[in-house]
Design a protein around this motif. Structure first.
Motif, short mmCIF file in Angstrom:
data_model
loop_
_atom_site.label_atom_id
_atom_site.label_comp_id
_atom_site.label_asym_id
_atom_site.label_seq_id
_atom_site.Cartn_x
_atom_site.Cartn_y
_atom_site.Cartn_z
N ILE A 138 6.45 -3.47 -7.97
CA ILE A 138 6.73 -3.90 -6.47
C ILE A 138 5.80 -5.33 -6.38
CG2 ILE A 138 7.34 -3.56 -4.01
CD1 ILE A 138 7.69 -0.55 -5.08
N ASP A 139 6.32 -6.46 -5.89
CA ASP A 139 5.56 -7.57 -5.73
C ASP A 139 5.23 -7.73 -4.08
OD1 ASP A 139 4.49 -10.01 -5.45
OD2 ASP A 139 6.02 -11.07 -6.54
N ILE A 140 4.00 -7.36 -3.68
CA ILE A 140 3.80 -7.35 -2.51
C ILE A 140 3.85 -8.83 -1.73
CG2 ILE A 140 1.68 -6.85 -0.74
CD1 ILE A 140 1.07 -4.39 -2.48
N SER B 204 9.02 -7.58 5.95
CA SER B 204 8.20 -6.65 6.18
C SER B 204 8.30 -5.49 5.25
CB SER B 204 8.35 -6.02 7.43
OG SER B 204 7.30 -4.99 7.69
N LEU B 205 7.27 -5.32 4.17
CA LEU B 205 7.22 -4.45 3.18
C LEU B 205 6.84 -3.05 3.79
CD1 LEU B 205 7.06 -3.07 0.29
CD2 LEU B 205 4.92 -3.98 0.04
N ALA B 206 5.97 -3.39 5.13
CA ALA B 206 5.53 -1.96 6.04
C ALA B 206 6.53 -1.31 6.58
CB ALA B 206 4.59 -2.45 7.06
N THR B 207 7.76 -2.08 6.79
CA THR B 207 9.03 -1.60 7.56
C THR B 207 9.62 -0.70 6.53
OG1 THR B 207 9.41 -3.10 9.16
CG2 THR B 207 11.02 -1.83 8.83
N LEU B 208 9.90 -1.06 5.30
CA LEU B 208 10.55 -0.60 4.04
C LEU B 208 9.64 0.62 3.72
CD1 LEU B 208 13.16 -2.08 3.06
CD2 LEU B 208 11.72 -2.39 0.98
N LEU B 209 8.53 0.68 3.59
CA LEU B 209 7.51 1.93 3.35
C LEU B 209 7.62 2.94 4.30
CD1 LEU B 209 4.48 0.06 1.86
CD2 LEU B 209 6.28 1.09 0.61
N GLU C 131 -0.13 0.64 10.71
CA GLU C 131 -1.16 0.88 9.62
C GLU C 131 -0.49 0.54 8.13
OE1 GLU C 131 -3.84 3.03 8.85
OE2 GLU C 131 -4.29 3.43 10.95
N ALA C 132 0.69 0.51 7.96
CA ALA C 132 1.10 0.05 6.67
C ALA C 132 1.20 -1.32 6.42
CB ALA C 132 2.69 0.54 6.45
N GLU C 133 1.34 -2.13 7.78
CA GLU C 133 1.29 -3.47 7.53
C GLU C 133 -0.10 -3.94 7.03
OE1 GLU C 133 3.59 -6.43 7.62
OE2 GLU C 133 4.32 -5.30 9.34
N GLY C 134 -1.25 -3.11 7.71
CA GLY C 134 -2.53 -3.77 7.40
C GLY C 134 -2.96 -3.48 6.13
N SER C 135 -2.49 -2.51 5.37
CA SER C 135 -2.74 -2.02 3.81
C SER C 135 -1.52 -1.62 3.07
CB SER C 135 -3.95 -1.14 3.93
OG SER C 135 -4.29 -0.85 2.52
N PRO C 136 -0.85 -2.27 2.51
CA PRO C 136 0.45 -1.94 1.76
C PRO C 136 -0.11 -0.92 0.65
CG PRO C 136 0.40 -4.24 2.18
CD PRO C 136 -0.58 -3.76 2.68
N ASP C 137 -1.19 -1.28 0.00
CA ASP C 137 -1.64 -0.49 -1.36
C ASP C 137 -2.06 0.98 -0.82
OD1 ASP C 137 -1.47 -2.64 -3.10
OD2 ASP C 137 -3.34 -3.53 -2.43
N LYS C 138 -2.53 1.07 0.57
CA LYS C 138 -3.08 2.31 1.02
C LYS C 138 -1.80 3.03 1.09
CE LYS C 138 -7.70 1.68 2.78
NZ LYS C 138 -8.26 1.80 4.04
#
Length: 135
Positions: free
Chosen positions: A12-14, A23-28, A44-51
């Motif tokens: 997955i290409d951030i 927004s990857l954060a929304t999807l996650l 939180e997810a928005e701040g750190s997609p890797d976490k």
């Protein structure tokens, strides 16, 4: 034994999300288990997609309905990559991990390496990155 064919790998290409203003954060956040949806939240997810992705590997992907048989092939592959912590996987590895998902329903789906490669290579929703083998 015959040497394994060198195939492209997918992750997955951030940066794909950032470049498109998505927004990857929304999807996650929508795919997290109920515990982490409450605990983590979109901010939180928005701040750190890797976490956030790491949470899938350690917890959310272990939920019974994480790979529900009603999912599309693209969504199922996206979830397999989340379950693996977004480690790049060859289509063959994704196909193998989708084996149980594919047999959970009477309607068999094409999870061949060719189909997975085609679907992930032409995706415009999940931001799959295709990495060609080196050498």
């Amino acid at each position: 034994a015959e040497p394994a064919q060198i195939a492209p790998r997918f992750s997955i290409d951030i940066g794909w999300y950032v470049a498109r203003g998505r927004s990857l954060a929304t999807l996650l956040a929508r795919r997290m288990c109920p515990k982490h949806q409450r605990q983590w939240g979109q901010r939180e997810a928005e701040g750190s997609p890797d976490k956030a992705i790491a949470v899938f590997k350690s917890c959310c992907s272990k939920e019974e309905d994480f790979l529900d048989h009603t999912l599309s092939l693209g969504e199922a592959a996206f979830r397999v990559l989340l379950a693996e912590g977004n480690r790049p996987l060859a289509a063959e590895e994704i196909s193998r991990r989708l084996g149980r998902w594919n047999t959970a329903t009477e309607r068999s789906r094409d999870t061949s390496i060719t189909t997975i490669t085609r679907v992930l290579s032409h995706d415009q929703f999940y931001g799959f990155r295709r990495e060609e083998p080196k050498g």
